[in-house]
Motif scaffolding. Sequence first.
Motif, short mmCIF file in Angstrom:
data_model
loop_
_atom_site.label_atom_id
_atom_site.label_comp_id
_atom_site.label_asym_id
_atom_site.label_seq_id
_atom_site.Cartn_x
_atom_site.Cartn_y
_atom_site.Cartn_z
N TYR A 152 10.22 -1.69 -0.19
CA TYR A 152 11.17 -0.72 0.33
C TYR A 152 10.54 0.01 1.51
CZ TYR A 152 14.56 3.09 0.48
OH TYR A 152 15.52 3.98 0.87
N LYS A 153 11.20 -0.02 2.66
CA LYS A 153 10.74 0.65 3.88
C LYS A 153 9.26 0.37 4.19
CE LYS A 153 14.23 4.18 4.02
NZ LYS A 153 14.54 5.60 4.13
N CYS A 154 8.93 -0.90 4.22
CA CYS A 154 7.59 -1.37 4.59
C CYS A 154 6.48 -0.91 3.66
CB CYS A 154 7.26 -1.00 6.03
SG CYS A 154 8.37 -1.82 7.20
N ASN A 155 6.81 -0.64 2.41
CA ASN A 155 5.84 -0.35 1.36
C ASN A 155 6.20 -1.20 0.15
OD1 ASN A 155 4.35 1.85 2.64
ND2 ASN A 155 6.22 3.03 2.38
N CYS A 156 5.23 -1.48 -0.68
CA CYS A 156 5.47 -2.18 -1.93
C CYS A 156 5.14 -1.22 -3.08
CB CYS A 156 4.60 -3.43 -2.04
SG CYS A 156 5.01 -4.69 -0.80
N TYR A 157 6.00 -1.19 -4.08
CA TYR A 157 5.84 -0.28 -5.21
C TYR A 157 5.78 -1.09 -6.51
CZ TYR A 157 7.44 3.24 -1.89
OH TYR A 157 7.57 4.06 -0.80
N CYS A 174 -4.40 0.31 -9.93
CA CYS A 174 -3.80 0.25 -8.59
C CYS A 174 -4.83 -0.21 -7.56
CB CYS A 174 -3.21 1.61 -8.21
SG CYS A 174 -1.78 2.11 -9.19
N ALA A 175 -6.03 0.34 -7.64
CA ALA A 175 -7.09 -0.05 -6.69
C ALA A 175 -7.40 -1.54 -6.81
CB ALA A 175 -8.35 0.78 -6.93
N SER A 176 -7.36 -2.07 -8.02
CA SER A 176 -7.63 -3.51 -8.22
C SER A 176 -6.53 -4.38 -7.61
CB SER A 176 -7.80 -3.84 -9.70
OG SER A 176 -6.55 -3.85 -10.36
N GLN A 177 -5.37 -3.77 -7.34
CA GLN A 177 -4.25 -4.48 -6.73
C GLN A 177 -4.13 -4.18 -5.23
OE1 GLN A 177 -2.25 -6.69 -8.63
NE2 GLN A 177 -4.02 -6.30 -9.93
N ASN A 178 -5.22 -3.66 -4.65
CA ASN A 178 -5.25 -3.30 -3.24
C ASN A 178 -4.15 -2.28 -2.89
OD1 ASN A 178 -6.31 -3.40 -0.66
ND2 ASN A 178 -5.00 -5.09 -0.01
N SER A 179 -4.00 -1.30 -3.76
CA SER A 179 -3.01 -0.24 -3.57
C SER A 179 -3.60 1.05 -4.12
CB SER A 179 -1.71 -0.61 -4.29
OG SER A 179 -1.91 -0.67 -5.69
N SER A 180 -2.80 2.09 -4.20
CA SER A 180 -3.23 3.35 -4.79
C SER A 180 -2.08 3.93 -5.60
CB SER A 180 -3.67 4.34 -3.71
OG SER A 180 -2.57 4.63 -2.86
N LEU A 181 -2.41 4.89 -6.45
CA LEU A 181 -1.33 5.59 -7.14
C LEU A 181 -0.43 6.21 -6.08
CD1 LEU A 181 -3.17 7.32 -10.12
CD2 LEU A 181 -1.36 5.61 -10.28
N LEU A 182 0.83 6.32 -6.39
CA LEU A 182 1.83 6.79 -5.44
C LEU A 182 1.46 8.12 -4.80
CD1 LEU A 182 4.73 6.66 -4.23
CD2 LEU A 182 5.48 7.88 -6.27
N GLN A 183 1.53 8.16 -3.48
CA GLN A 183 1.41 9.39 -2.72
C GLN A 183 2.78 9.62 -2.09
OE1 GLN A 183 -1.88 9.80 -0.02
NE2 GLN A 183 -0.86 11.38 1.17
N CYS A 193 2.20 2.42 -8.55
CA CYS A 193 1.28 2.06 -7.48
C CYS A 193 2.07 1.88 -6.19
CB CYS A 193 0.57 0.73 -7.77
SG CYS A 193 -0.42 0.72 -9.28
N LYS A 194 1.42 2.18 -5.09
CA LYS A 194 2.06 2.02 -3.77
C LYS A 194 1.09 1.31 -2.84
CE LYS A 194 3.94 4.80 0.06
NZ LYS A 194 4.26 6.19 0.46
N GLN A 195 1.60 0.30 -2.18
CA GLN A 195 0.80 -0.43 -1.19
C GLN A 195 1.50 -0.30 0.16
OE1 GLN A 195 0.66 -4.74 -1.53
NE2 GLN A 195 -1.47 -4.70 -0.88
#
Length: 179
Positions: A68-73, A89-98, A174-176
């Motif tokens: 969604y809008k150039c991010n993956c959730y 989340c870090a293991s999935q090359n992402s972070s907890l949602l900001q 998670c958000k990437q």
Amino acid sequence: MAAFQSTPWSCISGTLGIICFLLMATLGILLKMSYTKQKIQPPLSPGSTEELQEGSDCCSCREKWIGYKCNCYFFSNEQKPWAESRDFCASQNSSLLQLESRDELGFAKSLQYFHWIGLSYSHASSAWLWEDGSTLSFDLFSFPLSQNPERCILYSLSEGLLEESCVRKHPYICKQRLM
């Protein structure tokens, strides 16, 4: 002279030989293309495939992630403490949602329960910080948060933010960022 006779059987065997040769050549080309395609594709984690998600506008997200809008959730069903959620989340090359705006997750109408997001209290900074070290904008959410280093933040689309002990287990988001 009998060896040079033209019979229907020699015509049929010649035709079948040509067909067999063409089939083998086609098989060789297909195998070569398949091997090259596998070699070029980047390795993915088990169970993840890259595919364009509906409504993603400009991004391609892994299976079970929503673009969604150039991010993956990624909305987990599994419940973990905040630190384990952050590590996943870090293991999935992402972070907890900001969260960047109050309506960022407006597309997730079914988000009824509280989920961990990437906001926790930093005792060293005496402030609520996102995982990237930036501070929480109180324009985004206007309610007083305690100053307790053992608290992390949960988010619900209908309820907003909630403080909770970081060791309690909850689902997480998670958000990437793709751009």
